[in-house]
Design an enzyme around this catalytic site. Structure first.
Site, short mmCIF file in Angstrom:
data_model
loop_
_atom_site.label_atom_id
_atom_site.label_comp_id
_atom_site.label_asym_id
_atom_site.label_seq_id
_atom_site.Cartn_x
_atom_site.Cartn_y
_atom_site.Cartn_z
CG ASP A 67 -0.25 -0.09 2.55
OD1 ASP A 67 0.99 -0.12 2.59
OD2 ASP A 67 -0.95 -0.10 3.57
CG ASN A 136 -8.92 1.04 11.15
OD1 ASN A 136 -7.86 0.42 11.09
ND2 ASN A 136 -9.38 1.74 10.16
CG HIS A 138 -6.00 -0.26 8.44
ND1 HIS A 138 -5.82 1.09 8.19
CD2 HIS A 138 -4.82 -0.67 9.00
CE1 HIS A 138 -4.61 1.45 8.56
NE2 HIS A 138 -3.99 0.41 9.06
CD GLU A 143 -8.25 2.91 6.53
OE1 GLU A 143 -8.23 2.12 7.49
OE2 GLU A 143 -7.55 3.93 6.50
#
Ligand code: PGA
Length: 240
Positions: A67, A136, A138, A143
């Protein structure tokens, strides 16, 4: 899902390296994917040493980055490209047969997305996908709320990611989006390794491993992966 609990970060990094090594021994021409971030640094350092001393051969292997922050180029401290250049590519004495490192500062980010997806299509499926996990849940920039069927995509950063991104770089960068390998490509990987250390990861690790499978916690989808390892230090595993 296999959970490996290690005494500390060092052992976690060794364990992850060992799984990567076994995969590359079985398939020396395969495609591997590593992330940026704090967690993978130990594993990557050990990977570099193993390659440089001839324990792991990469001359037929391919590499794709996981990413990147949209807007950040390779010269920006904190970009994944900067991290991979400094921790992996510069210290490596040998080269992968092919590499694709996402350029977050590409003039045409949609073209970059397409090129990344094509690279994975050409050399994939990924043999080993090494991942960290965000607070979170991810994985990459998949996400909370992500569509599990996506391949490489560009996505708005979640509020949690925006909160914590200041630890990587100066917040003068006004970042709004990430570009990432999609859950579909990760689920097609032969082996997935999630590494996590520290008590701040304990709650999300529990939700990912023992909670319901939901796109509110993207890593929870890995409960459905046939060959996924969670390699944790004791503190990250402390809520299990
Ligand atoms: P970290 O990031 O390795 O820096 O904790 C993990 C992530 O957000 O994916």
């Amino acid at each position: 899902m296999k959970v490996i609990v290690c005494k500390d970060y060092e052992e976690m990094s060794w364990q992850a390296l060992e799984i990567i090594k076994q995969e590359l021994l079985k398939r020396p021409d395969s495609l591997v994917s590593f992330p940026g971030g704090d967690t993978p640094l130990g594993t990557i350092k050990k990977f570099v040493s193993a390659v440089n001393c001839g324990d792991i051969k990469i001359d037929r292997a391919k590499f794709v980055s996981l990413d990147e922050w949209v807007g950040l180029g390779k010269e920006v401290y904190g970009s994944c490209q900067y991290f991979l250049n400094e921790s992996l590519f510069k210290p490596l004495k040998y080269s992968f047969a092919e590499t694709f490192i996402i350029n977050g500062a590409a003039d045409d980010i949609e073209q970059e997305r397409e090129a990344h997806e094509k690279f994975v299509e050409k050399y994939g499926p990924i043999a080993v996908s090494l991942l960290g996990i965000g607070l979170n849940g991810h994985i990459g920039f998949n996400e909370d709320g992500v569509d599990f069927s996506l391949n490489t995509h560009i996505t708005p950063l979640s509020e949690k990611t925006k909160e914590v991104m200041g630890k990587y770089f100066n917040t003068e960068h006004k970042l709004t989006h990430g570009i990432t390998l999609g859950i579909n490509q990760i689920m097609e990987a032969n082996v997935v390794i999630v590494i996590a250390n520290g008590s701040h990861k304990a709650q999300i690790v529990r939700e990912a491993l023992q909670g319901e499978v939901t796109n509110r916690v993207p890593a929870s989808i890995l409960q459905n992966h046939p060959n996924c390892y969670f390699v944790l230090d004791q503190t990250a595993a402390s809520n299990l």
